[in-house]
Design a protein around this motif. Structure first.
Motif, PDB file in Angstrom:
ATOM      1  N   VAL A  99       0.094 -32.821  -0.372  1.00  0.00           N
ATOM      2  CA  VAL A  99      -0.425 -31.444   0.141  1.00  0.00           C
ATOM      3  C   VAL A  99      -1.389 -30.980  -0.793  1.00  0.00           C
ATOM      4  O   VAL A  99      -2.641 -30.928  -0.466  1.00  0.00           O
ATOM      5  CB  VAL A  99       0.535 -30.567   0.557  1.00  0.00           C
ATOM      6  N   LEU A 100      -1.123 -31.146  -2.226  1.00  0.00           N
ATOM      7  CA  LEU A 100      -1.900 -30.570  -3.011  1.00  0.00           C
ATOM      8  C   LEU A 100      -3.122 -31.581  -3.521  1.00  0.00           C
ATOM      9  O   LEU A 100      -4.392 -30.857  -3.648  1.00  0.00           O
ATOM     10  CB  LEU A 100      -1.269 -30.530  -4.732  1.00  0.00           C
ATOM     11  N   LEU A 101      -2.940 -32.850  -3.172  1.00  0.00           N
ATOM     12  CA  LEU A 101      -4.115 -33.612  -3.253  1.00  0.00           C
ATOM     13  C   LEU A 101      -5.093 -33.392  -2.338  1.00  0.00           C
ATOM     14  O   LEU A 101      -6.502 -33.403  -2.533  1.00  0.00           O
ATOM     15  CB  LEU A 101      -3.872 -35.207  -3.228  1.00  0.00           C
ATOM     16  N   GLY A 136       8.863 -34.890  -3.936  1.00  0.00           N
ATOM     17  CA  GLY A 136       7.504 -34.636  -4.959  1.00  0.00           C
ATOM     18  C   GLY A 136       6.602 -35.256  -4.147  1.00  0.00           C
ATOM     19  O   GLY A 136       5.270 -34.717  -4.285  1.00  0.00           O
ATOM     20  N   LEU A 137       6.727 -36.502  -3.360  1.00  0.00           N
ATOM     21  CA  LEU A 137       5.446 -36.922  -2.720  1.00  0.00           C
ATOM     22  C   LEU A 137       4.840 -35.936  -1.778  1.00  0.00           C
ATOM     23  O   LEU A 137       3.696 -35.925  -1.504  1.00  0.00           O
ATOM     24  CB  LEU A 137       5.896 -38.204  -1.942  1.00  0.00           C
ATOM     25  N   ALA A 138       5.806 -35.371  -0.849  1.00  0.00           N
ATOM     26  CA  ALA A 138       5.213 -34.201   0.130  1.00  0.00           C
ATOM     27  C   ALA A 138       4.373 -33.098  -0.641  1.00  0.00           C
ATOM     28  O   ALA A 138       3.051 -32.814   0.023  1.00  0.00           O
ATOM     29  CB  ALA A 138       6.437 -33.627   0.807  1.00  0.00           C
ATOM     30  N   VAL A 139       4.884 -32.738  -1.669  1.00  0.00           N
ATOM     31  CA  VAL A 139       3.949 -31.961  -2.459  1.00  0.00           C
ATOM     32  C   VAL A 139       2.645 -32.321  -3.115  1.00  0.00           C
ATOM     33  O   VAL A 139       1.605 -31.785  -3.088  1.00  0.00           O
ATOM     34  CB  VAL A 139       4.806 -30.924  -3.620  1.00  0.00           C
ATOM     35  N   VAL A 198     -10.057 -32.665 -11.402  1.00  0.00           N
ATOM     36  CA  VAL A 198      -8.901 -31.868 -12.075  1.00  0.00           C
ATOM     37  C   VAL A 198      -7.881 -31.480 -11.120  1.00  0.00           C
ATOM     38  O   VAL A 198      -6.520 -31.230 -11.404  1.00  0.00           O
ATOM     39  CB  VAL A 198      -9.616 -30.382 -12.540  1.00  0.00           C
ATOM     40  N   GLY A 199      -7.999 -31.310  -9.772  1.00  0.00           N
ATOM     41  CA  GLY A 199      -7.156 -31.264  -8.789  1.00  0.00           C
ATOM     42  C   GLY A 199      -6.172 -32.274  -8.747  1.00  0.00           C
ATOM     43  O   GLY A 199      -4.946 -31.782  -8.436  1.00  0.00           O
ATOM     44  N   ALA A 200      -6.381 -33.319  -9.050  1.00  0.00           N
ATOM     45  CA  ALA A 200      -5.412 -34.336  -9.057  1.00  0.00           C
ATOM     46  C   ALA A 200      -4.311 -34.246 -10.080  1.00  0.00           C
ATOM     47  O   ALA A 200      -3.352 -34.503  -9.956  1.00  0.00           O
ATOM     48  CB  ALA A 200      -6.138 -35.969  -9.192  1.00  0.00           C
ATOM     49  N   ALA A 201      -4.934 -33.491 -11.282  1.00  0.00           N
ATOM     50  CA  ALA A 201      -3.817 -33.477 -12.503  1.00  0.00           C
ATOM     51  C   ALA A 201      -2.994 -32.122 -11.910  1.00  0.00           C
ATOM     52  O   ALA A 201      -1.956 -32.149 -12.431  1.00  0.00           O
ATOM     53  CB  ALA A 201      -4.633 -33.191 -13.673  1.00  0.00           C
ATOM     54  N   VAL A 202      -3.739 -30.940 -11.169  1.00  0.00           N
ATOM     55  CA  VAL A 202      -2.924 -29.768 -10.908  1.00  0.00           C
ATOM     56  C   VAL A 202      -1.557 -30.638  -9.864  1.00  0.00           C
ATOM     57  O   VAL A 202      -0.489 -30.109  -9.837  1.00  0.00           O
ATOM     58  CB  VAL A 202      -3.612 -28.978 -10.105  1.00  0.00           C
ATOM     59  N   ALA A 203      -2.260 -31.448  -9.046  1.00  0.00           N
ATOM     60  CA  ALA A 203      -1.143 -31.910  -8.015  1.00  0.00           C
ATOM     61  C   ALA A 203      -0.025 -32.779  -8.645  1.00  0.00           C
ATOM     62  O   ALA A 203       1.172 -32.722  -8.310  1.00  0.00           O
ATOM     63  CB  ALA A 203      -1.883 -32.979  -6.892  1.00  0.00           C
ATOM     64  N   TYR A 204      -0.585 -33.424  -9.774  1.00  0.00           N
ATOM     65  CA  TYR A 204       0.701 -34.201 -10.583  1.00  0.00           C
ATOM     66  C   TYR A 204       1.641 -33.261 -10.925  1.00  0.00           C
ATOM     67  O   TYR A 204       2.918 -33.491 -11.150  1.00  0.00           O
ATOM     68  CB  TYR A 204      -0.101 -34.970 -11.769  1.00  0.00           C
ATOM     69  N   ALA A 205       1.163 -32.284 -11.866  1.00  0.00           N
ATOM     70  CA  ALA A 205       2.179 -31.334 -12.337  1.00  0.00           C
ATOM     71  C   ALA A 205       3.146 -30.725 -11.217  1.00  0.00           C
ATOM     72  O   ALA A 205       4.201 -30.520 -11.493  1.00  0.00           O
ATOM     73  CB  ALA A 205       1.353 -30.109 -13.187  1.00  0.00           C
ATOM     74  N   GLY A 206       2.629 -30.187 -10.169  1.00  0.00           N
ATOM     75  CA  GLY A 206       3.319 -29.904  -9.006  1.00  0.00           C
ATOM     76  C   GLY A 206       4.406 -30.998  -8.479  1.00  0.00           C
ATOM     77  O   GLY A 206       5.599 -30.406  -8.289  1.00  0.00           O
TER      78      GLY A 206
END
Length: 425
Positions: A363-365, A357-360, A375-383
């Motif tokens: 990358v997303l953050l 989960g940390l790796a994903v 909003v990108g932080a929330a998307v990264a949280y879901a991923g």
């Protein structure tokens, strides 16, 4: 299952009080002031988790194995005070550097708030003795005292017209001190304290906790990395919007956290792996059903809810709320499965899920924060939550007797029946 009802009632009260507190702070401080308070709380809360969560699991595990509390409570208290004092001193020295570039009051409050670490560890570890012994009434009283005292303090400041970041910090610190005082008083009343420290048990706690520590570090980095990067890359206003959305979006995962805490000693007490699966599935089924229903309600009512609670200044928090609510459903499932693999004696598998989960998350953050902002932080949280859930599901099949197909076969009627059985047994 009276303890589940009691834990749900306590969690519901904590969540309601927490939401009242979030509304008060948003209305009193505005997005920027709320963000500054989040900065003050961020590093001490992270330090508390890093210092205490692995040992907390160790205390619960040892207590669940019917270890006499008079042997367990003194070493747990010694570790809480010793580690807490060291972390508080180091944190107070580091706070001016961690909060460099922010107002003097923010830096002073950040240093002061590290004093919550020893108080928080005392409440956490002594409360864990009661939790492991399945004394959920006492455990719920200890964990609820922090929120109750904090909200009372914030409300008092609001009535006096003194609700500024530095004063609110003192209210939060008072909440942890109240919880620690209650835990100490209850342990003394039971005759567990004072008592000699059992060195053998001290060693047992450390030996159990050390393999878990890596997983705790990864878990907390996962949970706080978004706020850490927002604090560094964006503005206090962005952070204020983010934590305001989190206060609402965390609601779907609250029942799961309650069930996971209740499930851990239950699963740990099952000797045979084949017998663990039905226990895991019972708690998982209810956790996902409850979280899913609440998340759907938040997705449907997000815009009017945010505006009604926080005011128009927080309207930009709605997209954050929507992504966070989706991730909270995955968190509900993984909270139970993580406890299942730890209770099966395989904490390294929970760590592997956190690492994935940390790796994903990283990358997303890094990809999304510069492009779409907070909003990108929330998307990264879901991923991140979805990735960790997938890894944990595979691990639970291997070691905890978990069978996903049994969940897939359940109909809504069977889910409702499981809920009635869980509450009624």
């Amino acid at each position: 299952m009276r303890h589940v009802l009691l834990s749900f009632a306590t969690t519901g009260a904590i969540q309601l009080l927490g939401l009242v507190n979030a509304v008060l702070l948003a209305r009193l401080l505005g997005p920027e002031g709320r963000g500054e308070l989040a900065l003050v709380l961020l590093y001490p809360v992270l330090a508390l988790g890093l210092a205490g969560l692995a040992l907390n699991d160790a205390v619960v595990y040892r207590a669940a194995r019917a270890l006499p509390p008079r042997r367990l409570a003194p070493p747990a208290l010694l570790l809480a005070l010793g580690i807490g004092a060291a972390v508080a001193a180091a944190g107070a020295l580091a706070a001016p550097l961690l909060l460099a570039g922010h107002a003097d009051g923010v830096r002073r409050s950040g240093a002061l708030y590290f004093l919550m670490v020893p108080a928080g560890l005392v409440a956490l570890h002594l409360g864990a003795v009661f939790q492991g012994r399945l004394e959920y009434g006492v455990w719920n009283a200890v964990r609820g005292a922090t929120t109750l005292a904090t909200v009372a303090g914030v409300a008092g400041l609001a009535l006096l017209g003194l609700a500024e970041v530095e004063a609110v910090t003192l209210a939060y610190l008072g909440g942890f001190c109240a919880s620690a005082a209650l835990a100490l008083a209850l342990a003394r009343r039971r005759g567990w304290l004072p008592a000699p420290v059992d060195r053998h048990e001290l060693g047992q706690l450390l030996r159990f906790a050390l393999p878990l520590q890596a997983g705790v570090v990864v878990q907390l980095v996962n949970e706080r990395l978004d706020q850490l990067l927002i604090a560094r890359l964006l503005t206090p206003t962005d952070l204020g919007l983010y934590v305001a959305a989190m206060a609402i979006a965390a609601i779907p995962a609250i029942p799961a956290a309650t069930l996971a805490n209740v499930a851990y000693p239950r699963i740990a007490g099952v000797a045979e792996a084949a017998d663990r699966g039905p226990v895991v599935e019972r708690y998982l089924r209810l956790a996902v059903a409850l979280a899913g229903l609440v998340a759907l309600a938040l997705l449907a009512l997000g815009q009017p809810l945010v505006t009604a609670l926080y005011g128009p200044a927080f309207a930009a928090a709605v997209p954050i709320l929507e992504w966070y609510a989706a991730g909270a459903v995955a968190l509900a499932a993984r909270a139970v499965l993580a406890q299942a693999v730890k209770a099966a004696g395989r904490p390294a598998l929970a760590t592997a899920a956190e690492l994935a989960g940390l790796a994903v998350n990283v990358v997303l953050l890094l990809l999304l924060l510069p492009r779409i902002g907070v909003v990108g932080a929330a998307v990264a949280y879901a991923g991140m939550q979805g990735t960790a859930l997938g890894v944990l599901a595979v691990a639970a099949v291997r070691v905890a007797g978990f069978r996903p197909l049994r969940l897939l076969r359940d109909t809504p009627r069977e889910v409702a029946d499981q809920a009635r059985r869980l509450v009624g047994c």
